[in-house]
Design an enzyme around this catalytic site. Structure first.
Site, PDB file in Angstrom:
ATOM      1  CG  ASN A  18      36.099  20.105 110.313  1.00 21.25           C
ATOM      2  OD1 ASN A  18      35.888  20.676 109.065  1.00 21.25           O
ATOM      3  ND2 ASN A  18      37.244  19.261 110.043  1.00 21.25           N
ATOM      4  NE  ARG A  69      30.957  -0.187 118.214  1.00 23.35           N
ATOM      5  CZ  ARG A  69      31.935   0.497 117.811  1.00 23.35           C
ATOM      6  NH1 ARG A  69      31.941   1.867 117.687  1.00 23.35           N
ATOM      7  NH2 ARG A  69      33.207  -0.270 117.440  1.00 23.35           N
ATOM      8  NE  ARG A  95      34.729   4.559 120.099  1.00 22.50           N
ATOM      9  CZ  ARG A  95      35.431   3.382 120.449  1.00 22.50           C
ATOM     10  NH1 ARG A  95      36.745   3.528 119.930  1.00 22.50           N
ATOM     11  NH2 ARG A  95      34.827   2.576 120.684  1.00 22.50           N
ATOM     12  CB  ILE A  96      31.181   3.093 114.570  1.00 18.92           C
ATOM     13  CG1 ILE A  96      32.461   3.192 113.418  1.00 18.92           C
ATOM     14  CG2 ILE A  96      29.892   2.546 113.686  1.00 18.92           C
ATOM     15  CD1 ILE A  96      32.739   1.765 112.940  1.00 18.92           C
ATOM     16  CG  HIS A 113      34.469  10.728 104.876  1.00 20.16           C
ATOM     17  ND1 HIS A 113      35.009  10.160 105.865  1.00 20.16           N
ATOM     18  CD2 HIS A 113      34.788  10.344 103.597  1.00 20.16           C
ATOM     19  CE1 HIS A 113      35.792   9.192 105.436  1.00 20.16           C
ATOM     20  NE2 HIS A 113      35.804   9.200 104.152  1.00 20.16           N
ATOM     21  CB  THR A 145      22.602   6.584 108.022  1.00 20.48           C
ATOM     22  OG1 THR A 145      23.475   6.056 107.291  1.00 20.48           O
ATOM     23  CG2 THR A 145      21.709   7.636 107.193  1.00 20.48           C
ATOM     24  CD  GLU A 147      25.985   2.565 103.865  1.00 19.25           C
ATOM     25  OE1 GLU A 147      26.719   2.468 102.887  1.00 19.25           O
ATOM     26  OE2 GLU A 147      24.853   2.971 103.713  1.00 19.25           O
ATOM     27  CG  ASP A 149      32.624   7.808 106.587  1.00 19.47           C
ATOM     28  OD1 ASP A 149      32.368   8.698 107.490  1.00 19.47           O
ATOM     29  OD2 ASP A 149      33.770   7.065 106.436  1.00 19.47           O
TER      30      ASP A 149
HETATM   31  C1  GRF Z   1      38.873  16.191 109.218  1.00 23.63           C
HETATM   32  O1  GRF Z   1      39.808  15.784 108.294  1.00 23.63           O
HETATM   33  C2  GRF Z   1      37.584  15.583 109.086  1.00 23.63           C
HETATM   34  O2  GRF Z   1      36.952  15.359 107.695  1.00 23.63           O
HETATM   35  C3  GRF Z   1      37.588  13.976 109.436  1.00 23.63           C
HETATM   36  O3  GRF Z   1      38.382  13.996 110.602  1.00 23.63           O
HETATM   37  C4  GRF Z   1      39.363  15.118 110.619  1.00 23.63           C
HETATM   38  C5  GRF Z   1      38.970  15.933 111.694  1.00 23.63           C
HETATM   39  O4  GRF Z   1      39.875  17.104 112.097  1.00 23.63           O
HETATM   40  N1  GRF Z   1      36.284  13.382 109.629  1.00 23.63           N
HETATM   41  P1  GRF Z   1      39.612  18.101 113.078  1.00 23.63           P
HETATM   42  O5  GRF Z   1      39.683  17.413 114.368  1.00 23.63           O
HETATM   43  O6  GRF Z   1      38.147  18.796 112.569  1.00 23.63           O
HETATM   44  O7  GRF Z   1      40.819  19.389 113.025  1.00 23.63           O
END
Ligand code: GRF
Length: 231
Positions: A18, A69, A95-96, A113, A145, A147, A149
């Site tokens: 991503n 944490r 990590r949260i 997500h 936030t 919470e 996701d």
């Molecule tokens: C993705 O599927 C994203 O939606 C989730 O973790 C994964 C991360 O993939 N939160 P990358 O590290 O971006 O390839």
């Protein structure tokens, strides 16, 4: 006179695809921004190599080296704040985050997500959607936030679940969609059109629906594809 481009910091834990989609969007001019920092909580995250290849500064803040944490988040916050980011992208960051961290950067934190939130927060989203007999899966970009996701959705894209889908095959079809909607959401935020107000996402001065914008309606290229198919 050169205008200052908005600064983006990335938090990652693994592959970083991503984050790489952001680098591509920036290179292609779809996103006016400067990637200034990549922080990973794992030294072996493959995404760190992508950062290096793109000449983006990177840092490891390994959660294993902290007793709590709170201590980990304090170091993380300091590292991120030193880069003065306008936007912080959680790109597969596993990590949260604590209340203190979220409060410091509130309104500047976006996560992606792999589900149609508010359905399936947490892990194993694709397996859970398939086991429940859902017809559709997808991905949601949302403000962060405390919470898990649970922050306000911004942009959501749907993907059909095929009868023979496995969690892996579904994930492989959802991922390219993630790569489209995440930089698009960031572009909206950085343009000033999108913002988080309290516990809602607002676009052009109006609150978004509970599931955020629908990518199929929002994305002009998607409309183009549909009309091509229909003719
Ligand atoms: C993705 O599927 C994203 O939606 C989730 O973790 C994964 C991360 O993939 N939160 P990358 O590290 O971006 O390839």
């Amino acid at each position: 006179m050169t205008t200052r481009r908005p600064r983006i910091a990335f938090l990652i834990s693994g592959r970083g695809s991503n984050m790489e989609a952001f680098f591509t969007a920036i290179d292609e001019g779809r996103l006016q921004a400067e990637p200034v920092l990549v922080v990973s909580n794992r030294a072996d995250a493959a995404g760190l190599c992508l950062a290096q290849r793109a000449s983006v500064a990177s840092s490891v803040v390994d959660h294993c080296h902290y007793d709590s944490r709170e201590e980990f988040d304090a170091e993380l916050a300091q590292t991120v704040a030193a880069a003065s980011p306008d936007l912080i992208i959680l790109a597969g960051f596993m990590r949260i985050l604590t209340q203190t961290f979220v409060a410091e950067f509130s309104g500047r934190l976006l996560n992606i997500h792999p589900s149609l939130l508010p359905s399936y927060p947490g892990r194993d989203t694709h397996r859970r959607a398939i086991e429940n007999g859902d017809q559709e899966a997808g991905a949601t970009v949302h403000y962060v936030t405390t919470e898990l996701d649970g922050g306000p959705p911004v942009l959501q894209a749907r993907v059909a679940i095929e009868p023979d889908d496995t969690p892996d095959s579904l994930a492989a079809r959802v991922l390219p969609v993630e790569h489209q909607i995440f930089p698009a959401a960031a572009a909206l935020h950085l343009s000033g059109r999108l913002e988080q107000r309290d516990n809602a996402a607002w676009l052009d001065g109006a609150p978004l629906p509970q599931t955020g914008l629908d990518w199929a309606t929002y994305n002009p290229d998607h409309c183009q594809q549909e009309s091509t198919c229909a003719s």
